[in-house]
Motif scaffolding. Structure first.
Motif, PDB file in Angstrom:
ATOM      1  N   MET A   1       0.921  -1.260   0.030  1.00 39.31           N
ATOM      2  CA  MET A   1       0.007  -0.198   0.050  1.00 39.31           C
ATOM      3  C   MET A   1       0.671   1.191  -0.098  1.00 39.31           C
ATOM      4  N   THR A   2       0.492   2.061  -0.794  1.00 32.25           N
ATOM      5  CA  THR A   2       1.560   3.339  -1.164  1.00 32.25           C
ATOM      6  C   THR A   2       0.943   4.218   0.021  1.00 32.25           C
ATOM      7  N   ARG A   3       1.815   5.580   0.204  1.00 33.84           N
ATOM      8  CA  ARG A   3       1.625   6.343   1.229  1.00 33.84           C
ATOM      9  C   ARG A   3       0.175   7.083   1.020  1.00 33.84           C
ATOM     10  N   ALA A   4       0.173   7.492  -0.252  1.00 34.48           N
ATOM     11  CA  ALA A   4      -1.056   8.249  -0.749  1.00 34.48           C
ATOM     12  C   ALA A   4      -2.471   7.183  -0.474  1.00 34.48           C
ATOM     13  N   GLN A   5      -2.311   6.161  -0.613  1.00 30.18           N
ATOM     14  CA  GLN A   5      -3.368   5.047  -0.177  1.00 30.18           C
ATOM     15  C   GLN A   5      -3.699   4.946   1.110  1.00 30.18           C
ATOM     16  N   LEU A   6      -2.684   4.783   1.955  1.00 36.14           N
ATOM     17  CA  LEU A   6      -2.900   4.773   3.288  1.00 36.14           C
ATOM     18  C   LEU A   6      -3.433   5.934   3.839  1.00 36.14           C
ATOM     19  N   VAL A   7      -2.884   7.145   3.495  1.00 34.08           N
ATOM     20  CA  VAL A   7      -3.606   8.347   3.872  1.00 34.08           C
ATOM     21  C   VAL A   7      -5.184   8.540   3.691  1.00 34.08           C
ATOM     22  N   THR A   8      -5.381   8.084   2.293  1.00 32.13           N
ATOM     23  CA  THR A   8      -6.559   8.136   1.697  1.00 32.13           C
ATOM     24  C   THR A   8      -7.582   7.036   2.595  1.00 32.13           C
ATOM     25  N   LEU A   9      -7.127   5.829   2.960  1.00 30.77           N
ATOM     26  CA  LEU A   9      -7.754   4.957   3.816  1.00 30.77           C
ATOM     27  C   LEU A   9      -8.266   5.700   5.331  1.00 30.77           C
ATOM     28  N   VAL A  10      -7.163   5.940   5.772  1.00 30.24           N
ATOM     29  CA  VAL A  10      -7.284   6.547   7.029  1.00 30.24           C
ATOM     30  C   VAL A  10      -8.357   7.537   7.075  1.00 30.24           C
ATOM     31  N   SER A  11      -8.178   8.707   6.275  1.00 33.66           N
ATOM     32  CA  SER A  11      -9.137   9.741   6.037  1.00 33.66           C
ATOM     33  C   SER A  11     -10.630   9.260   6.122  1.00 33.66           C
ATOM     34  N   SER A  12     -10.797   8.051   4.803  1.00 31.59           N
ATOM     35  CA  SER A  12     -11.987   7.618   4.616  1.00 31.59           C
ATOM     36  C   SER A  12     -12.531   7.041   5.755  1.00 31.59           C
ATOM     37  N   VAL A  13     -11.838   6.179   6.617  1.00 35.86           N
ATOM     38  CA  VAL A  13     -12.283   5.653   7.736  1.00 35.86           C
ATOM     39  C   VAL A  13     -12.675   6.671   8.906  1.00 35.86           C
ATOM     40  N   ALA A  14     -11.663   7.567   8.857  1.00 38.38           N
ATOM     41  CA  ALA A  14     -12.306   8.665   9.971  1.00 38.38           C
ATOM     42  C   ALA A  14     -13.437   9.361   9.685  1.00 38.38           C
ATOM     43  N   GLY A  15     -13.703   9.799   8.474  1.00 42.65           N
ATOM     44  CA  GLY A  15     -14.790  10.294   8.133  1.00 42.65           C
ATOM     45  C   GLY A  15     -16.272   9.316   8.431  1.00 42.65           C
ATOM     46  N   ALA A  16     -16.076   8.100   8.071  1.00 47.33           N
ATOM     47  CA  ALA A  16     -17.094   7.148   8.437  1.00 47.33           C
ATOM     48  C   ALA A  16     -17.363   6.960   9.954  1.00 47.33           C
ATOM     49  N   VAL A  17     -16.228   7.169  10.562  1.00 43.77           N
ATOM     50  CA  VAL A  17     -16.443   6.735  12.142  1.00 43.77           C
ATOM     51  C   VAL A  17     -16.855   7.936  12.811  1.00 43.77           C
ATOM     52  N   ILE A  18     -16.487   9.226  12.448  1.00 42.93           N
ATOM     53  CA  ILE A  18     -16.984  10.503  13.189  1.00 42.93           C
ATOM     54  C   ILE A  18     -18.603  10.267  12.862  1.00 42.93           C
ATOM     55  N   VAL A  19     -19.033  10.007  11.769  1.00 47.01           N
ATOM     56  CA  VAL A  19     -20.733  10.229  11.404  1.00 47.01           C
ATOM     57  C   VAL A  19     -21.221   9.001  12.422  1.00 47.01           C
ATOM     58  N   ALA A  20     -20.572   8.012  12.183  1.00 40.26           N
ATOM     59  CA  ALA A  20     -21.258   6.697  13.209  1.00 40.26           C
ATOM     60  C   ALA A  20     -21.307   7.180  14.518  1.00 40.26           C
ATOM     61  N   LEU A  21     -20.241   7.633  15.172  1.00 35.75           N
ATOM     62  CA  LEU A  21     -20.083   8.024  16.458  1.00 35.75           C
ATOM     63  C   LEU A  21     -21.163   8.954  16.762  1.00 35.75           C
ATOM     64  N   ASP A  22     -21.326   9.956  15.802  1.00 37.40           N
ATOM     65  CA  ASP A  22     -22.127  11.120  16.238  1.00 37.40           C
ATOM     66  C   ASP A  22     -23.605  10.606  16.313  1.00 37.40           C
TER      67      ASP A  22
END
Length: 477
Positions: A1-22
């Motif tokens: 996994m490239t650095r750009a893919q890792l940052v994309t995955l972390v950002s995507s997961v963070a967005g989904a988690v924030i909405v789910a937690l809310d």
């Protein structure tokens, strides 16, 4: 996994988690919020209804905006807006402000949610989406389990306002982090020249009215007196808007819902499966709450312990799902998972002991976690990168409409008497119907033929079958 893919995955997961937690922590905070702001039960209910109507109405159009202007931009705007509205709610002086800001937060959530999937589709090859989607689903499962516990701790300590302040720092951080992502997608200038790239504002308005009215009707139906005097009017307006939308989309040059996406049997089946799965799960959890606390006389903490296997098996099932898809195919994996979900509902219908209850919840988590990964992978993979936002919007719409449908059906059937048996039997039938819908899914999920990304395709076909130049040639021109 490239650095750009890792940052994309972390950002995507963070967005989904924030909405789910809310969503999960708000449920815990609502009773204290009502007392602190001297609000009525109806006003507190609108803190959830206003958000849900706003987000469900705009998801598909927000996905189209991401397809046109870039998912990174929409993700950033959505995250920063979510942070701002969360801070505003935490500082709100009255319930009216809370309701208005929750609706505004729903708009930001609509911008954010399709972008979390669009970013993954643009960054990862189509045949490697299983793993990032599994990580995303597992993180949502963790958020679902941690939300009530975290919300309870915050409400008991600093107070209900801390629930909303919790979103501010991570939303700001990941919203700004997304700006550092390189863009793998075509520039806006190129995107506007591709077929199907128009915004279709009339279609967006009609779809927003139809979905907003449908969700409002479903949410209000379980309340005493139904949706009130305006209920039938709202339902009719939504029906008329839906009919006009179908007529408009058939005639539009650049429809909001591209035929390549909604005309796909696989996408349609996957969306239907997601609606059925989320309806069965949410309706079952609604009924199970009353069974655990009223019938079995368990306190909220004991009830939460009985349901913990759901979140645990959802997290465990997520990484296994891509392996099952590669071995057995999306069709058999999804159909089997929906059958497991249906069995879990039936087990809970007759469970009274701790072992049976935990077993039923475990089956729910295993089935739903698998379906979330497999059906979402089909929706996102079958869509070209140019329409990834619309596909993500359809997936998120299914995940918002399904729970409203499930809870409304469960409430109506509970009102007929007979305890939990009738609604749970009906919800098991909904899950079984989802298993039948899964028969239309593709057997294998190899690389998609057709327009996908710069390295996956070199030409795009318009609705009328014309061959269009590849994006790379458009750039050179």
């Amino acid at each position: 996994m490239t650095r750009a893919q890792l940052v994309t995955l972390v950002s995507s997961v963070a967005g989904a988690v924030i909405v789910a937690l809310d969503g999960t922590v708000l449920t815990v905070a609502q009773p204290t919020l009502r007392r602190d702001l001297d609000a009525s039960y109806a006003q507190v209910q609108w803190t959830s209804t206003g958000y849900l109507v706003a987000v469900a109405s705009l998801l598909v159009f927000a996905g189209r905006l991401g397809d046109r202007y870039g998912h990174r931009r929409l993700f950033t705007v959505g995250m920063l807006g979510f942070a701002a509205t969360s801070a505003g709610i935490g500082l709100a002086p009255g319930i009216g402000w809370v309701i208005a800001l929750r609706a505004a937060q729903g708009v930001c959530g609509a911008l954010l949610q399709p972008a979390t999937l669009g970013l993954l589709r643009a960054r990862f090859p189509a045949d490697r989406l299983g793993t990032p989607l599994a990580v995303r689903t597992g993180a949502i499962g963790v958020a679902a389990a941690a939300g009530p516990l975290l919300g309870g701790a915050l409400v008991a300590g600093p107070g209900w306002r801390a629930v909303f302040f919790l979103n501010v720092a991570p939303a700001l951080l990941f919203g700004l982090l997304a700006l550092a992502l390189p863009r793998p997608e075509p520039s806006p200038t190129v995107r506007r020249r591709l077929p199907g790239a128009g915004l279709d504002l009339p279609g967006a308005l009609l779809l927003a009215v139809a979905l907003g009215c449908a969700v409002h009707t479903l949410v209000a139906l379980p309340e005493p007196g139904g949706a009130g005097p305006a209920g039938p009017v709202v339902a009719v307006v939504g029906l008329v808007a839906g009919v006009l939308l179908v007529r408009h989309e058939r005639r539009a040059t650049d429809p909001l819902l591209p035929p390549d996406v909604i005309g796909s049997a696989a996408v349609g089946a996957a969306v239907a499966v997601l609606v059925a799965a989320s309806a069965a799960l949410s309706g079952t959890l609604f009924v199970a709450t009353y069974v655990l606390q009223d019938t079995l006389d368990l306190d909220p903490f004991q009830s939460a312990l009985r349901s913990l296997p759901l979140a645990a098996l959802m997290v465990l099932a997520a990484p296994v799902a891509p392996l099952l898809v590669r071995r057995a195919g999306a069709r058999r994996t999804t159909a089997t998972a929906m059958a497991v979900l249906a069995v879990g509902v039936l087990v809970l219908a007759g469970a009274t002991g701790a072992v049976a209850l935990c077993g039923g919840f475990a089956l729910l988590g295993a089935g739903f976690g698998t379906v979330m990964v497999t059906a979402t992978q089909v929706v996102v993979r079958e869509a070209a990168v140019a329409f990834a936002g619309v596909a993500g919007g359809l997936q998120q719409t299914a995940m918002n409409v399904g729970p409203a449908l499930g809870v409304a059906a469960a409430t109506a059937l509970r009102g007929l008497g007979g305890g939990a048996g009738l609604p749970l039997a009906a919800l098991a039938c909904v899950a079984a119907a989802g298993a039948l819908a899964a028969r239309a899914l593709p057997e294998h999920t190899g690389p998609r033929a057709g327009p996908a990304s710069g390295h996956e395709a070199r030409a795009t076909t318009s609705r009328r079958g014309r061959r269009w130049p590849s994006r790379s040639r458009l750039v050179r021109r």
